[in-house]
Design a protein around this motif. Structure first.
Motif, PDB file in Angstrom:
ATOM      1  N   ARG A 221       0.851  -1.193   0.000  1.00 42.13           N
ATOM      2  CA  ARG A 221       0.000   0.000   0.000  1.00 42.13           C
ATOM      3  C   ARG A 221       0.885   1.242   0.000  1.00 42.13           C
ATOM      4  NH1 ARG A 221      -4.662   1.642  -1.501  1.00 42.13           N
ATOM      5  NH2 ARG A 221      -5.439  -0.402  -0.848  1.00 42.13           N
ATOM      6  N   ILE A 222       0.669   2.136  -0.950  1.00 46.09           N
ATOM      7  CA  ILE A 222       1.406   3.411  -0.938  1.00 46.09           C
ATOM      8  C   ILE A 222       0.829   4.292   0.152  1.00 46.09           C
ATOM      9  CG2 ILE A 222       1.856   5.516  -2.263  1.00 46.09           C
ATOM     10  CD1 ILE A 222       2.784   3.916  -4.380  1.00 46.09           C
ATOM     11  N   LEU A 223       1.728   4.931   0.892  1.00 44.56           N
ATOM     12  CA  LEU A 223       1.313   5.843   1.958  1.00 44.56           C
ATOM     13  C   LEU A 223       1.892   7.216   1.639  1.00 44.56           C
ATOM     14  CD1 LEU A 223       0.033   6.092   4.861  1.00 44.56           C
ATOM     15  CD2 LEU A 223       2.356   5.816   5.729  1.00 44.56           C
ATOM     16  N   ALA A 224       1.004   8.228   1.597  1.00 41.44           N
ATOM     17  CA  ALA A 224       1.498   9.598   1.356  1.00 41.44           C
ATOM     18  C   ALA A 224       1.295  10.381   2.658  1.00 41.44           C
ATOM     19  CB  ALA A 224       0.786  10.204   0.163  1.00 41.44           C
ATOM     20  N   GLY A 225       0.267  11.198   2.758  1.00 40.96           N
ATOM     21  CA  GLY A 225       0.070  12.007   3.965  1.00 40.96           C
ATOM     22  C   GLY A 225      -0.717  11.312   5.050  1.00 40.96           C
ATOM     23  N   SER A 226      -1.255  10.118   4.740  1.00 37.38           N
ATOM     24  CA  SER A 226      -1.915   9.294   5.758  1.00 37.38           C
ATOM     25  C   SER A 226      -3.250   9.868   6.248  1.00 37.38           C
ATOM     26  CB  SER A 226      -0.950   9.129   6.942  1.00 37.38           C
ATOM     27  OG  SER A 226      -1.379   8.159   7.803  1.00 37.38           O
ATOM     28  N   THR A 227      -3.796  10.862   5.551  1.00 33.61           N
ATOM     29  CA  THR A 227      -5.050  11.451   6.040  1.00 33.61           C
ATOM     30  C   THR A 227      -6.274  10.671   5.568  1.00 33.61           C
ATOM     31  OG1 THR A 227      -5.203  13.053   4.219  1.00 33.61           O
ATOM     32  CG2 THR A 227      -4.031  13.766   6.191  1.00 33.61           C
ATOM     33  N   ASP A 228      -6.090   9.747   4.649  1.00 37.29           N
ATOM     34  CA  ASP A 228      -7.109   8.722   4.377  1.00 37.29           C
ATOM     35  C   ASP A 228      -6.677   7.409   5.027  1.00 37.29           C
ATOM     36  OD1 ASP A 228      -9.169   9.974   2.750  1.00 37.29           O
ATOM     37  OD2 ASP A 228      -7.687  10.110   1.162  1.00 37.29           O
ATOM     38  N   VAL A 229      -5.456   6.977   4.744  1.00 36.00           N
ATOM     39  CA  VAL A 229      -4.992   5.654   5.187  1.00 36.00           C
ATOM     40  C   VAL A 229      -4.962   5.566   6.722  1.00 36.00           C
ATOM     41  CG1 VAL A 229      -3.046   4.056   5.162  1.00 36.00           C
ATOM     42  CG2 VAL A 229      -3.677   5.258   3.070  1.00 36.00           C
ATOM     43  N   GLY A 300      -1.737  15.930   4.249  1.00 39.71           N
ATOM     44  CA  GLY A 300      -2.307  15.273   3.069  1.00 39.71           C
ATOM     45  C   GLY A 300      -1.731  15.855   1.788  1.00 39.71           C
ATOM     46  N   THR A 301      -1.757  15.038   0.746  1.00 42.28           N
ATOM     47  CA  THR A 301      -1.216  15.452  -0.549  1.00 42.28           C
ATOM     48  C   THR A 301      -2.342  15.555  -1.576  1.00 42.28           C
ATOM     49  OG1 THR A 301      -0.878  13.161  -1.225  1.00 42.28           O
ATOM     50  CG2 THR A 301       0.957  14.247  -0.080  1.00 42.28           C
ATOM     51  N   LEU A 302      -2.091  16.365  -2.613  1.00 40.03           N
ATOM     52  CA  LEU A 302      -3.064  16.430  -3.706  1.00 40.03           C
ATOM     53  C   LEU A 302      -3.049  15.098  -4.466  1.00 40.03           C
ATOM     54  CD1 LEU A 302      -5.134  18.221  -5.051  1.00 40.03           C
ATOM     55  CD2 LEU A 302      -3.338  19.195  -6.469  1.00 40.03           C
TER      56      LEU A 302
HETATM   57  C1  LIG Z   1     -10.444  15.368   9.057  1.00 42.68           C
HETATM   58  C2  LIG Z   1     -10.363  15.111   7.583  1.00 42.68           C
HETATM   59  C3  LIG Z   1     -10.976  15.984   6.709  1.00 42.68           C
HETATM   60  C4  LIG Z   1     -10.935  15.748   5.339  1.00 42.68           C
HETATM   61  N1  LIG Z   1     -11.556  16.625   4.516  1.00 42.68           N
HETATM   62  C5  LIG Z   1     -11.508  16.434   3.186  1.00 42.68           C
HETATM   63  C6  LIG Z   1     -12.156  17.355   2.316  1.00 42.68           C
HETATM   64  O1  LIG Z   1     -12.712  18.372   2.731  1.00 42.68           O
HETATM   65  N2  LIG Z   1     -12.132  17.080   0.983  1.00 42.68           N
HETATM   66  C7  LIG Z   1     -11.509  15.971   0.482  1.00 42.68           C
HETATM   67  O2  LIG Z   1     -11.517  15.765  -0.729  1.00 42.68           O
HETATM   68  N3  LIG Z   1     -10.853  15.109   1.287  1.00 42.68           N
HETATM   69  C8  LIG Z   1     -10.841  15.308   2.615  1.00 42.68           C
HETATM   70  N4  LIG Z   1     -10.213  14.421   3.448  1.00 42.68           N
HETATM   71  C9  LIG Z   1      -9.553  13.236   2.871  1.00 42.68           C
HETATM   72  C10 LIG Z   1      -8.014  13.366   2.684  1.00 42.68           C
HETATM   73  O3  LIG Z   1      -7.465  14.380   3.460  1.00 42.68           O
HETATM   74  C11 LIG Z   1      -7.638  13.634   1.242  1.00 42.68           C
HETATM   75  O4  LIG Z   1      -8.178  12.642   0.401  1.00 42.68           O
HETATM   76  C12 LIG Z   1      -6.117  13.717   1.031  1.00 42.68           C
HETATM   77  O5  LIG Z   1      -5.838  14.410  -0.138  1.00 42.68           O
HETATM   78  C13 LIG Z   1      -5.447  12.350   0.983  1.00 42.68           C
HETATM   79  O6  LIG Z   1      -4.074  12.510   0.760  1.00 42.68           O
HETATM   80  P1  LIG Z   1      -2.977  11.717   1.603  1.00 42.68           P
HETATM   81  O7  LIG Z   1      -1.659  12.176   1.105  1.00 42.68           O
HETATM   82  O8  LIG Z   1      -3.220  11.868   3.043  1.00 42.68           O
HETATM   83  O9  LIG Z   1      -3.272  10.211   1.133  1.00 42.68           O
HETATM   84  P2  LIG Z   1      -3.063   8.832   1.910  1.00 42.68           P
HETATM   85  O10 LIG Z   1      -4.025   8.696   3.011  1.00 42.68           O
HETATM   86  O11 LIG Z   1      -1.634   8.639   2.260  1.00 42.68           O
HETATM   87  O12 LIG Z   1      -3.447   7.845   0.702  1.00 42.68           O
HETATM   88  C14 LIG Z   1      -4.755   7.824   0.177  1.00 42.68           C
HETATM   89  C15 LIG Z   1      -4.871   6.757  -0.918  1.00 42.68           C
HETATM   90  O13 LIG Z   1      -4.149   7.161  -2.070  1.00 42.68           O
HETATM   91  C16 LIG Z   1      -3.123   6.203  -2.378  1.00 42.68           C
HETATM   92  N5  LIG Z   1      -1.976   6.987  -2.828  1.00 42.68           N
HETATM   93  C17 LIG Z   1      -1.459   8.097  -2.238  1.00 42.68           C
HETATM   94  N6  LIG Z   1      -0.484   8.620  -2.995  1.00 42.68           N
HETATM   95  C18 LIG Z   1      -0.378   7.815  -4.089  1.00 42.68           C
HETATM   96  C19 LIG Z   1       0.463   7.813  -5.244  1.00 42.68           C
HETATM   97  N7  LIG Z   1       1.376   8.773  -5.434  1.00 42.68           N
HETATM   98  N8  LIG Z   1       0.289   6.839  -6.169  1.00 42.68           N
HETATM   99  C20 LIG Z   1      -0.646   5.882  -6.002  1.00 42.68           C
HETATM  100  N9  LIG Z   1      -1.463   5.812  -4.929  1.00 42.68           N
HETATM  101  C21 LIG Z   1      -1.323   6.765  -3.987  1.00 42.68           C
HETATM  102  C22 LIG Z   1      -2.894   5.426  -1.097  1.00 42.68           C
HETATM  103  O14 LIG Z   1      -2.375   4.131  -1.349  1.00 42.68           O
HETATM  104  C23 LIG Z   1      -4.310   5.385  -0.542  1.00 42.68           C
HETATM  105  O15 LIG Z   1      -5.035   4.404  -1.209  1.00 42.68           O
HETATM  106  C24 LIG Z   1     -10.230  14.629   4.829  1.00 42.68           C
HETATM  107  C25 LIG Z   1      -9.588  13.751   5.712  1.00 42.68           C
HETATM  108  C26 LIG Z   1      -9.661  13.989   7.076  1.00 42.68           C
HETATM  109  C27 LIG Z   1      -8.959  13.044   8.017  1.00 42.68           C
END
Ligand SMILES: Cc1cc2nc3c(=O)[nH]c(=O)nc-3n(C[C@H](O)[C@H](O)[C@H](O)COP(=O)(O)OP(=O)(O)OC[C@H]3O[C@@H](n4cnc5c(N)ncnc54)[C@H](O)[C@@H]3O)c2cc1C
Ligand code: FES
Ligand code: FES
Length: 490
Positions: A221-229, A300-302
């Motif tokens: 599982r790829i982990l980026a900012g962990s705000t979903d994972v 979190g990342t875009l």
């Molecule tokens: C309190 C809270 C509020 C939020 N509010 C919003 C909101 O208002 N709007 C919204 O859209 N989202 C929201 N989110 C969701 C989240 O913040 C976003 O989706 C965020 O952009 C996820 O990015 P991340 O880097 O944390 O991803 P991660 O949690 O690290 O990964 C998410 C998923 O993407 C995959 N992934 C990540 N990077 C890559 C890559 N480079 N290549 C392939 N796969 C990849 C991972 O394997 C995983 O399946 C919220 C989350 C929380 C906890």
């Protein structure tokens, strides 16, 4: 596999950690192992801010970035090579309070105190990141920085007063150069390989190393900012046997401008990515502000938003309407496609085994383009969309030369509206045209009813947002945002 130790800087020394689960959170570790219990747990899902800490990280140019994040959804091994700051760090050895803390005391900005350490850390990050000569921040800046901190008993007025007053107290500087030296000594030349109880955490440092790891472990599982994972672990108790963390890959943080548009690496943080986009598309400013909260956008990342592909994700409708292309990478081989083609079905995307998202390309606006994106949710800050809409039309005089329409919350994936676009293209940009495009919305979308909204509400909302777009962009007497939206920042 022989494990390496996770190394990070905390409270004046380097901590070396082994024997902890790969998904142990930073919050669990600081409270339960280090017995630093100032940081609190409220929700364990990134919503309340009781767990706010500050992470220090070296940037490419040798400076240190200090950002407030939610410790409850960050996994401990992501700290490798970084510095952790918690509320315990703030008081001087002689016992004097930091200006942030003193201002909160002076303004009576705490009652039960449960939320206070989180507020302190969000405000501390603002304090150390603000140049000494920048003066007091505006109410809007403070609101944004505190958008991830909830207080149930004090009320926000005294807290906001404290956020302003802290800059009037005698200044306390933070020694970034000393921290940069500490962090330099912690950087590793190669991938971190950490293992516990058969679970593996890899943190490659280059795109090439990530490509190789991903290709040889396509099931990881790829982990980026962990705000979903992070929530999959803290809320759903999912077991993640192998994580590949991309937060240490400098190439993936790249944000650059070419002749045709902005390139945003998949590892760019949401706050940085939105900054780069808002420069060209000021219409994205409100979405940026309403996307999650400040600390979530700091972690979190875009790329994570786009890769996760949630049907209610907020960035994809706008990115699709703007004609964004997604760049995919498999062991040195790169391919691109329009973002809308990336989403195949609910939670199914076009990534092949061993592939990952490398970045996105967002074209620059054209002179003839009119663009808006709107988020319908129950709260202004920190809420999940019921509907998220994005519209971009190019006008040739009075005629719609091209139209791109995309919605979130209306289908199993973020989705373009072909029938709506057909009803607009080649027609005059008039109320009659827009009314016929509104009538086409049900042909493109048959939304679900769920706890956020009914299907009928979503359909009506989508149609009315299209009408609002017209009112704001019609050639004669367009309405300003505050004339159609009571909450608009004027
Ligand atoms: C309190 C809270 C509020 C939020 N509010 C919003 C909101 O208002 N709007 C919204 O859209 N989202 C929201 N989110 C969701 C989240 O913040 C976003 O989706 C965020 O952009 C996820 O990015 P991340 O880097 O944390 O991803 P991660 O949690 O690290 O990964 C998410 C998923 O993407 C995959 N992934 C990540 N990077 C890559 C890559 N480079 N290549 C392939 N796969 C990849 C991972 O394997 C995983 O399946 C919220 C989350 C929380 C906890
Ligand atoms: S405990 Fe609520 S945001 Fe972390
Ligand atoms: S002081 Fe009680 S929750 Fe904020």
């Amino acid at each position: 596999m022989e494990t390496q130790a996770i190394r990070f800087y905390y409270r004046g020394k380097v901590h070396e950690v082994t024997g902890e689960a790969t998904t142990r959170t930073v919050l669990q570790y600081t409270r339960e192992d280090l017995h630093c219990t100032g940081t609190k747990e409220g929700c364990a899902e990134g919503d309340c801010g009781a767990c706010t800490v500050v992470i220090g990280e070296l940037t490419g140019n040798g400076n240190v970035d200090l950002r407030a994040v939610n410790a409850c959804i960050q996994f401990l091994p992501t700290l490798d090579g970084k510095a952790l700051f918690t509320v315990e760090d703030l008081r001087a050895p002689g016992g004097e309070l930091h200006p942030v803390q003193q201002a909160l005391v002076d303004c009576h900005a705490s009652q039960c105190g449960f939320c206070t350490p989180g507020f302190v850390m969000s405000l501390w990050a603002m304090y150390v990141n603000r140049p000494a000569d920048a003066g007091c921040p505006s109410r809007r800046e403070i609101d944004d920085v505190l958008s991830g901190n909830l207080c149930r008993c004090t009320g926000y007025r005294p807290i906001i007063d404290a956020a302003q007053k802290m800059f009037d107290l005698p200044r306390q500087d933070f020694d970034r150069a000393a921290l940069a030296r500490q962090l330099q000594a912690l950087q590793r030349g190669d991938t971190l390989a950490y293992e516990h109880d058969g679970h593996v955490f890899h943190a490659p440092r280059t795109l090439a190393a990530l490509g190789r790891l991903r290709a040889s472990h396509p099931q990881a599982r790829i982990l980026a900012g962990s705000t979903d994972v992070g929530l999959w672990v803290t809320k759903q108790f999912r077991e993640l046997r192998h994580l590949i963390y991309i937060g240490q890959v400098a190439e993936l943080r790249e944000i650059s401008e070419g002749p045709d548009g902005v390139y945003i690496g998949a590892g760019a943080l949401l706050n940085d990515a939105f900054d780069a986009l808002v420069k060209h598309y000021p219409e994205l400013a409100e979405l940026r502000q309403r996307f999650a909260s400040f600390p979530i956008r700091n972690a979190g990342t875009l790329g994570g938003n786009v890769a996760n592909g949630s049907p209610i994700g907020d960035s994809m409708p706008a990115l699709i309407a703007l004609g964004t292309r997604i760049v995919l990478h498999r062991e040195g081989v790169v391919r691109e496609m329009p973002l809308e083609d990336f989403y195949l079905a609910y939670q199914k995307n076009a990534l092949e085994a061993g592939e990952f998202v490398q970045g996105i390309r967002v074209p620059f606006p054209t002179r003839a383009q009119r663009f808006r994106t709107y988020k319908l949710a129950k709260r202004f800050d920190q809420d999940i969309s019921a509907v998220c809409a994005a519209f971009a039309v190019e006008l040739d005089g009075q005629t719609v030369r091209s139209a791109r329409v995309a919605f979130g919350g209306m289908a199993a994936t973020p989705k373009r509206g072909g029938a709506i676009e057909a009803a607009l293209t080649g027609r005059p940009w008039t109320e009659a045209t827009v009314r016929s495009a509104m009538a086409a919305v049900p042909a493109d979308y048959q939304p679900l009813s769920d706890m956020r909204a009914t299907s009928a509400y979503r359909l009506a909302g989508a149609q009315n947002l299209l009408y609002r777009f017209f009112l704001e962009t019609r050639t004669e007497a367009p309405l300003a945002a505050h004339e159609v939206n009571a909450f608009a920042n004027v």
